[in-house]
Design a protein around this motif. Structure first.
Motif, PDB file in Angstrom:
ATOM      1  N   UNK A  24       0.788  -1.228   0.000  1.00  0.00           N
ATOM      2  CA  UNK A  24       0.000   0.000   0.000  1.00  0.00           C
ATOM      3  C   UNK A  24       0.823   1.282   0.000  1.00  0.00           C
TER       4      UNK A  24
ATOM      5  N   UNK B  61       3.084   4.252  -1.064  1.00  0.00           N
ATOM      6  CA  UNK B  61       3.287   4.785  -2.418  1.00  0.00           C
ATOM      7  C   UNK B  61       4.595   4.279  -3.022  1.00  0.00           C
ATOM      8  N   UNK B  62       4.569   4.062  -4.284  1.00  0.00           N
ATOM      9  CA  UNK B  62       5.783   3.671  -5.007  1.00  0.00           C
ATOM     10  C   UNK B  62       5.655   4.297  -6.394  1.00  0.00           C
ATOM     11  N   UNK B  63       6.608   4.033  -7.255  1.00  0.00           N
ATOM     12  CA  UNK B  63       6.506   4.562  -8.608  1.00  0.00           C
ATOM     13  C   UNK B  63       5.274   3.974  -9.293  1.00  0.00           C
ATOM     14  N   UNK B  64       4.699   4.758 -10.175  1.00  0.00           N
ATOM     15  CA  UNK B  64       3.460   4.335 -10.819  1.00  0.00           C
ATOM     16  C   UNK B  64       3.716   3.308 -11.929  1.00  0.00           C
TER      17      UNK B  64
ATOM     18  N   UNK C 128       1.520  -2.028  -8.640  1.00  0.00           N
ATOM     19  CA  UNK C 128       2.118  -2.805  -7.544  1.00  0.00           C
ATOM     20  C   UNK C 128       1.111  -3.757  -6.916  1.00  0.00           C
ATOM     21  N   UNK C 129      -0.185  -3.398  -6.986  1.00  0.00           N
ATOM     22  CA  UNK C 129      -1.178  -4.297  -6.384  1.00  0.00           C
ATOM     23  C   UNK C 129      -1.377  -5.548  -7.243  1.00  0.00           C
TER      24      UNK C 129
ATOM     25  N   UNK D 295      -2.061   2.170 -13.228  1.00  0.00           N
ATOM     26  CA  UNK D 295      -1.076   3.049 -12.600  1.00  0.00           C
ATOM     27  C   UNK D 295      -0.636   2.508 -11.240  1.00  0.00           C
ATOM     28  N   UNK D 296      -1.503   1.791 -10.568  1.00  0.00           N
ATOM     29  CA  UNK D 296      -1.085   1.194  -9.298  1.00  0.00           C
ATOM     30  C   UNK D 296      -0.772  -0.286  -9.510  1.00  0.00           C
TER      31      UNK D 296
END
Lengths: 338, 338, 338, 338
Positions: D23, D25-28, D237-238, D234-235
């Protein structure tokens, strides 16, 4: 002696004459006086208001006509042996942006309401399967068979009931009408067809087919699609001239009758060899490899064909408006002598 | 007196003659003897191994050539006024499956390494922006300007450095070469062009353009794409005949020289009115609405054009191989008399 | 301290909670109970009958919405800096099958009836140029500017007069409404918008955006297109849950207000540096390379931006619902101290 | 009691945990630390260098993978019952820009070198028919059957010999490997597969599938195609988190084994009713309409299925990682009691 196809026959003298008569400069694209006469010429022929435009090939004609009926996410029911499925290099996928051909069965490459319904009923409604938007039939079919007006009407009744457009690939429409002896309207607009690819190239033309819309508003989008497909030639008057000359004085029927008559002459010599009844200008015959070789040895040029299951070999023989009578007679004799 | 475009001019008698000489039946599509000669004919013309195929229109030629260089997710750098951007009804989007035209500036509709670099440098690498795969230049340009061999070489050096293909839209290639006085190779393969749409229709042909590949393996995919776009005509020999006749005895240059000379005659009468130097067969002139009306009243037919900012009105005048000398002279006189 | 975009912020706790509450098995795709509530939820929000579906990304949302309005041979007027033109990797070309973006100007990436008309009036009617079928505007714009209801109404009046659809890319719609203080209907359906991409991902969601159709019949074709684009997820309930949670209790506005307030705090420190008025949650500032380096040296992460002509350098700073107050304050102080 | 599909099962707790751990924030997009680990994770799993990217759906995964192998004018050989043919709403036509699916037969929806060759040999070389560029097989198949490594190798040998790419739709790849007991490499890269859609959603994931390229350079074009198809979230990472959690500690196999075991329990109760051997987690059974109604009356939810010719009715029962043991047992008992 070329019986491999009607699609490479010479251009009819009256077509040549009409093209040359069109040589004076006129407005470019389809702004010329000849292109402007196409609607009226087909309105005369079919007895109802028509919109008609020229294109260079049957492939473009078929696919552009269908593009007015079928969205990219839709499908077209056609016969498993239809030209759009078998011989257009995937053009429907291109012109229809990935729309799908939904393949149906039928003897002699003819669809029937039953075979179409089998396809339609096998499609689950909803977004997971491609839904049909049109039916395309070929007149005469890839097996040289001809739909009667009643047969077309039965298909169009189904199309209407299901909300589908009905397109007719008429690459050999003239041959079909010559065989039927009906009016061209009887087997098209009178039988519920929405758009017809009216073939000229196989019937003595050089490079022009007409797309005829019996639902004239369909033409609007096709004008844009034709341009976008690089099919709006700047000297369109030479294409319009071919089509008008073909209609003039019934040349289209005259040429088709000649081709059909030649086919009948050969068919009569084939007897039991015939795979399909000969109704137009194509003859499908059982011929063993040895027999094929023998005929080729005598100078006859034709295509191998896939024989019906169990048959020892087959060939397709095609006559045209220009098949020389002595070559036709020679072929008939040669087959009879096998 | 038609000066609106060269794209509706009559067909040259030698083209007619060649087409009629092709009338005997031959193999269909591009399996005929004439189509088979195209590679050799262009190999002769350019002095390097070429692959060449016919299509019916420049739009199809340009877009099919580009389809060999640009994937659907890619882009093509071209001038903001290029024909593929302005006048092909979105055909690049169709043939390239949604690939994007990346628009560059340049005087007289000519790209330069600088204006191309401005576009290229403005594109962020990566998947978020469409990446360039080819450059397309027009010879002569939409403003009637001509790239010199050195100018083309400079662009191709940039293309090579960036890994881009280079396509030349040569709808009026003959006019450009006639102006340059160089060999056709000097300004194409010798200058790094990968594929050329070699125009014939505007130069006395009827319905045939050639796509010439100097990287001959590019032709393979284009053969499939041509069929799939409905552009593989079955009587292809009539198209091949036009192109071969155009090359035969240098007819292409002869016709272009005639058109260019007519343009020079008119240009000489235009003086200060000229918007662009006249190098090929197009003349862009400042003409007020009243002057335009006056010329039209005298029977001259031409297109309005967008004037450069601040100018009171403009027109485009185009000559062709067949512009009647007395009409050319009359137009020159009429302009001089304004 | 991340100010490079709101598109990578964490997921809001209430969104997480809603997703987890959706964990029990239900019907697949969008047959679940949550997806079935979307129409009603947006009908409540906008006060008119709406049809609404989920998709995973704004790119898919924008392009699918447009695909209901624009045929493959058509065009979409949008701003030269619009996301669909600049940052979607050519997705409009893909989803619209080669349709064309027609680029208009406008300060702050905002279109006006005048700049749209300039584009429309520059297109020759007919098949040679791509004709417009829709207008797409972005609310808030790529420069963080917000259209007022009156401004949208003026654009929709033009759209209606020209027969064009009107789409709103609302990736930051919540931020715009939070700024305007109007009802969401005032600036959409009440102002003539036909379809809205209602953004959630940038506003605390994980992977769901809604496409809201105020002309509800447009949704039918989009359902097919969504499936065909691989965007019909089988566990759609987790997307519906995100959207419903976003609407529930006004979370969408609450989050947007937080982001906007953070932006205002930073903007107040920027003074003369501001390139655009700060109306939503993006701040564009003049920052020299040295100043950028200084800020980055203090741990602030943001994107370079193209400065207006003549400016020495620029950056984009974006706040989100979750921008930590102490980081916002620190950034404001750091800029003020430059 | 839901046995209609595994595609709507809940999300596994370890997947939830991994998503929540992502959760911060990281790079998009896929610039985050988790997405960056995918290549290595699959390289570990398969023991050869892999490139792997996430997408949200199997449809997108299959079609994007194929888009790296098949040009718009090409074709893909697949089974007549393949998901890409039957259940993806025409997505291959969209993602491949009109490329064609070439349908082959085979028991249990399994292709064989023989059935593939029948299709390949029936295609005339040249431009008139769509030429094959890839083969796509499904592991496990739409009938719940599993290809052995030897069977895949035989198909890949044919693919190599014919110059075709080989894609595996692995929506239920885990179930297949669990059944085979081999290493995942044995039945993919070791057997000549070029690209694998590695399914997670049906196996306890929420919204992430992986495309794994054993020919790693294929990934480059797919990165562009993914963005262009609106599938670059864009997210991201999920999504990466889901896939990594699935691989971690062999969760993918553990879940698949649970589903397979449940299927075996039900299969054991079906006896003669079984239409196909049960190898993965799908059970196809002959069930009369009355029997289906009886089961549904007891609360069991499942899909009707098309029975083999002559059978009186059929159903598909699907188990998942989360099928409650008491429900599985109840279903087995209920069937046995019919």
């Amino acid at each position: 002696m070329k019986f491999f196809s009607d699609n490479a026959a010479p251009v009819h003298p009256r077509i040549w004459a009409a093209m040359q008569a069109a040589d004076a400069p006129d407005t470019a694209y389809d702004g010329d006086a000849l292109s402007a006469r196409l609607d009226a010429a087909f309105t005369d022929l079919f007895g109802v208001p028509c919109a008609a435009i020229w294109v260079a090939t049957g492939t473009a004609g078929n696919c552009l006509a269908l593009s007015a009926m079928v969205p990219p996410h839709g499908g077209v029911v056609c016969h498993r042996e239809a030209h759009i499925e078998m011989d257009e290099g995937g053009a429907p996928g291109f012109f229809l942006h990935g729309a799908k051909l939904l393949l149906a069965e039928g003897e002699g490459a003819k669809l029937t309401p039953e075979t179409i319904s089998t396809v339609l009923d096998g499609i689950r409604p909803g977004v997971h399967q491609v839904q049909p938007h049109a039916i395309s039939i070929t007149q005469a079919t890839e097996c040289g068979r001809v739909y009667t007006p009643a047969e077309v009407s039965a298909i169009s009744a189904l199309a209407k009931a299901r909300g589908l457009g009905l397109h007719m690939d008429g690459a050999r429409f003239a041959n079909a009408v010559a065989h039927l002896g009906c009016s061209p309207a009887d087997v098209t607009v009178g039988a519920g067809v929405d758009a017809l690819t009216f073939g000229c190239v196989k019937n003595g033309g050089m490079s022009a087919e007409a797309i005829v819309f019996f639902a004239p508003d369909l033409v609007d989008v096709v004008r844009y699609r034709r341009k976008r497909a690089g099919h709006l030639q700047s000297k369109g008057r030479y294409l319009a001239a071919q089509i008008l000359a073909m209609l003039e004085g019934g040349l289209w029927l005259e040429n088709a009758r000649a081709a059909n008559a030649a086919a009948q002459e050969i068919a009569a010599a084939c007897g039991e060899r015939l795979i399909h009844p000969v109704e137009a200008n194509e003859i499908f015959v059982v011929l063993s490899p040895a027999e094929q070789a023998a005929l080729r040895g005598q100078g006859f040029d034709f295509y191998d064909w896939t024989a019906p299951a169990g048959a020892p070999g087959a060939a397709r023989l095609v006559t045209s408006w220009s098949s020389p009578p002595h070559e036709v007679e020679a072929l008939a004799r040669a087959i009879a002598a096998l």
